[in-house]
Write a protein that holds these residues in place. Structure first.
Motif, PDB file in Angstrom:
ATOM      1  N   ALA A   1      71.153 -98.459  23.357  1.00  0.00           N
ATOM      2  CA  ALA A   1      70.971 -97.319  22.487  1.00  0.00           C
ATOM      3  C   ALA A   1      72.318 -96.807  22.069  1.00  0.00           C
ATOM      4  O   ALA A   1      72.404 -95.985  20.809  1.00  0.00           O
ATOM      5  N   LYS A   2      73.353 -96.910  22.676  1.00  0.00           N
ATOM      6  CA  LYS A   2      74.853 -96.350  22.897  1.00  0.00           C
ATOM      7  C   LYS A   2      75.753 -97.299  22.590  1.00  0.00           C
ATOM      8  O   LYS A   2      77.022 -96.907  22.643  1.00  0.00           O
ATOM      9  N   ILE A   3      75.352 -98.482  22.207  1.00  0.00           N
ATOM     10  CA  ILE A   3      76.450 -99.440  22.059  1.00  0.00           C
ATOM     11  C   ILE A   3      77.589 -99.122  20.838  1.00  0.00           C
ATOM     12  O   ILE A   3      78.736 -99.466  21.308  1.00  0.00           O
ATOM     13  N   SER A   4      77.204 -98.273  20.101  1.00  0.00           N
ATOM     14  CA  SER A   4      78.313 -97.763  18.979  1.00  0.00           C
ATOM     15  C   SER A   4      79.402 -96.974  19.704  1.00  0.00           C
ATOM     16  O   SER A   4      80.452 -96.903  19.067  1.00  0.00           O
ATOM     17  N   GLN A   5      78.941 -96.434  20.778  1.00  0.00           N
ATOM     18  CA  GLN A   5      79.974 -95.380  21.533  1.00  0.00           C
ATOM     19  C   GLN A   5      81.047 -96.488  22.320  1.00  0.00           C
ATOM     20  O   GLN A   5      82.187 -95.735  22.766  1.00  0.00           O
ATOM     21  N   LEU A   6      80.810 -97.697  22.398  1.00  0.00           N
ATOM     22  CA  LEU A   6      81.754 -98.518  23.326  1.00  0.00           C
ATOM     23  C   LEU A   6      82.931 -98.647  22.277  1.00  0.00           C
ATOM     24  O   LEU A   6      82.869 -99.552  21.275  1.00  0.00           O
ATOM     25  N   GLN A   7      84.028 -98.178  22.646  1.00  0.00           N
ATOM     26  CA  GLN A   7      85.236 -98.378  21.882  1.00  0.00           C
ATOM     27  C   GLN A   7      86.102 -99.628  21.750  1.00  0.00           C
ATOM     28  O   GLN A   7      86.447-100.217  20.827  1.00  0.00           O
ATOM     29  N   GLU A   8      86.041-100.286  23.263  1.00  0.00           N
ATOM     30  CA  GLU A   8      86.831-101.542  23.242  1.00  0.00           C
ATOM     31  C   GLU A   8      85.848-102.551  23.756  1.00  0.00           C
ATOM     32  O   GLU A   8      85.457-102.259  24.910  1.00  0.00           O
ATOM     33  N   PRO A   9      85.247-103.395  22.979  1.00  0.00           N
ATOM     34  CA  PRO A   9      84.479-104.451  23.523  1.00  0.00           C
ATOM     35  C   PRO A   9      84.821-105.309  24.917  1.00  0.00           C
ATOM     36  O   PRO A   9      84.052-105.805  25.649  1.00  0.00           O
ATOM     37  N   GLY A  10      86.121-105.198  25.188  1.00  0.00           N
ATOM     38  CA  GLY A  10      86.604-105.892  26.332  1.00  0.00           C
ATOM     39  C   GLY A  10      86.433-105.015  27.521  1.00  0.00           C
ATOM     40  O   GLY A  10      86.499-105.491  28.729  1.00  0.00           O
ATOM     41  N   ARG A  11      86.180-103.875  27.431  1.00  0.00           N
ATOM     42  CA  ARG A  11      85.599-102.811  28.539  1.00  0.00           C
ATOM     43  C   ARG A  11      84.006-102.869  28.689  1.00  0.00           C
ATOM     44  O   ARG A  11      83.649-101.858  29.306  1.00  0.00           O
ATOM     45  N   LEU A  12      83.574-103.857  28.208  1.00  0.00           N
ATOM     46  CA  LEU A  12      81.772-103.728  28.343  1.00  0.00           C
ATOM     47  C   LEU A  12      81.444-103.768  29.811  1.00  0.00           C
ATOM     48  O   LEU A  12      80.423-102.923  30.143  1.00  0.00           O
ATOM     49  N   ARG A  13      82.044-104.645  30.565  1.00  0.00           N
ATOM     50  CA  ARG A  13      81.609-104.651  32.032  1.00  0.00           C
ATOM     51  C   ARG A  13      81.785-103.158  32.927  1.00  0.00           C
ATOM     52  O   ARG A  13      80.918-102.782  33.357  1.00  0.00           O
ATOM     53  N   PRO A  14      82.908-102.605  32.836  1.00  0.00           N
ATOM     54  CA  PRO A  14      83.170-101.448  33.190  1.00  0.00           C
ATOM     55  C   PRO A  14      82.415-100.330  32.770  1.00  0.00           C
ATOM     56  O   PRO A  14      81.810 -99.401  33.347  1.00  0.00           O
ATOM     57  N   TRP A  15      82.041-100.432  31.457  1.00  0.00           N
ATOM     58  CA  TRP A  15      81.207 -99.524  30.512  1.00  0.00           C
ATOM     59  C   TRP A  15      79.668 -99.742  31.344  1.00  0.00           C
ATOM     60  O   TRP A  15      79.012 -98.721  31.750  1.00  0.00           O
ATOM     61  N   LEU A  16      79.257-100.876  31.586  1.00  0.00           N
ATOM     62  CA  LEU A  16      78.004-101.077  32.116  1.00  0.00           C
ATOM     63  C   LEU A  16      77.687-100.536  33.473  1.00  0.00           C
ATOM     64  O   LEU A  16      76.870-100.034  33.805  1.00  0.00           O
ATOM     65  N   VAL A  17      79.006-101.118  34.269  1.00  0.00           N
ATOM     66  CA  VAL A  17      78.920-100.320  35.752  1.00  0.00           C
ATOM     67  C   VAL A  17      78.880 -98.756  35.714  1.00  0.00           C
ATOM     68  O   VAL A  17      78.139 -98.436  36.522  1.00  0.00           O
ATOM     69  N   ALA A  18      79.667 -98.134  34.895  1.00  0.00           N
ATOM     70  CA  ALA A  18      79.461 -96.799  34.750  1.00  0.00           C
ATOM     71  C   ALA A  18      78.316 -96.221  34.470  1.00  0.00           C
ATOM     72  O   ALA A  18      77.667 -95.200  35.401  1.00  0.00           O
ATOM     73  N   ILE A  19      77.310 -96.872  33.409  1.00  0.00           N
ATOM     74  CA  ILE A  19      76.212 -96.606  33.310  1.00  0.00           C
ATOM     75  C   ILE A  19      75.437 -96.692  34.424  1.00  0.00           C
ATOM     76  O   ILE A  19      74.364 -95.893  34.649  1.00  0.00           O
ATOM     77  N   ALA A  20      75.128 -97.987  35.002  1.00  0.00           N
ATOM     78  CA  ALA A  20      74.605 -98.240  36.137  1.00  0.00           C
ATOM     79  C   ALA A  20      74.737 -97.269  37.431  1.00  0.00           C
ATOM     80  O   ALA A  20      73.736 -96.971  37.972  1.00  0.00           O
ATOM     81  N   VAL A  21      76.118 -97.045  37.743  1.00  0.00           N
ATOM     82  CA  VAL A  21      76.339 -95.947  38.736  1.00  0.00           C
ATOM     83  C   VAL A  21      75.643 -94.522  38.346  1.00  0.00           C
ATOM     84  O   VAL A  21      74.980 -93.816  39.244  1.00  0.00           O
ATOM     85  N   ASN A  22      75.893 -94.115  37.261  1.00  0.00           N
ATOM     86  CA  ASN A  22      75.182 -92.854  36.845  1.00  0.00           C
ATOM     87  C   ASN A  22      73.550 -92.996  36.956  1.00  0.00           C
ATOM     88  O   ASN A  22      72.813 -91.971  37.311  1.00  0.00           O
ATOM     89  N   ARG A  23      73.075 -94.064  36.575  1.00  0.00           N
ATOM     90  CA  ARG A  23      71.431 -94.168  36.569  1.00  0.00           C
ATOM     91  C   ARG A  23      71.151 -94.368  38.004  1.00  0.00           C
ATOM     92  O   ARG A  23      70.021 -93.731  38.386  1.00  0.00           O
ATOM     93  N   CYS A  24      71.762 -94.704  38.841  1.00  0.00           N
ATOM     94  CA  CYS A  24      71.513 -94.892  40.570  1.00  0.00           C
ATOM     95  C   CYS A  24      71.625 -93.477  41.279  1.00  0.00           C
ATOM     96  O   CYS A  24      70.823 -93.033  41.784  1.00  0.00           O
TER      97      CYS A  24
END
Length: 165
Positions: free
Chosen positions: A35-58
């Motif tokens: 839903a928020k993929i457009s907010q990802l500024q640097e595609p190379g930072r996808l992994r840390p971005w996903l980890v950040a989302i997962a930690v927040n969901r946890c």
């Protein structure tokens, strides 16, 4: 999902100590990321971005009271690596899996703040600065939680060795 799903599930399981809750957190992570993929500024930072989302969901799941607090899962749902196809001997595979389960159980016995820091530092190899930014805390707080988490983990593992040895 194929590339990051298992890694996110292991992370969520370490943080939540419940397989079903971990699966829900990862599913929520991918839904939010889509839903928020457009907010990802640097595609190379996808992994840390996903980890950040997962930690927040946890974190959100950790705060949310549920019936599982009263009736925890009966099977425990341990998360271990798939060891099929490995060239190591059966005894080595058994010992490696046993140590991994033992460590996962010990981490699961820690308070959430310590599990969170240890998981991000050791399993995701994030720097103290990155963890500090992720959690919105000072670097010294992260250092203290890592130090205290390691001490508590050592005590838990030593008690288990004494009890079983």
């Amino acid at each position: 999902m194929d590339e990051y799903g298992d890694m996110l599930l292991r992370t969520a399981y370490l943080l939540l100590r419940d397989r079903q809750s971990a699966e829900e957190a990862v599913q929520d992570t991918f839904i939010q990321a889509y839903a928020k993929i457009s907010q990802l500024q640097e595609p190379g930072r996808l992994r840390p971005w996903l980890v950040a989302i997962a930690v927040n969901r946890c974190r959100m799941k950790q705060r949310t009271w549920s019936w599982r607090s009263i009736f925890p899962a009966a099977d425990g749902g341990q998360w271990t690596e798939d060891t099929a196809g490995s060239s190591a001997g059966a005894e080595e595979l058994f010992m490696a899996e046993w140590h991994q389960v033992k460590l996962t159980d010990a981490i699961g016995n820690l308070d959430y703040i310590y599990r969170e820091c240890l998981t991000l530092y050791y399993f995701h190899e994030m720097s103290i600065r990155e963890i500090s930014a992720q959690l919105g805390t000072r670097e010294n707080t992260v250092k203290s939680r890592l130090m205290r988490g390691r001490q508590l983990l050592r005590l838990i593992l030593e008690k288990e060795d004494i009890a079983h040895g």
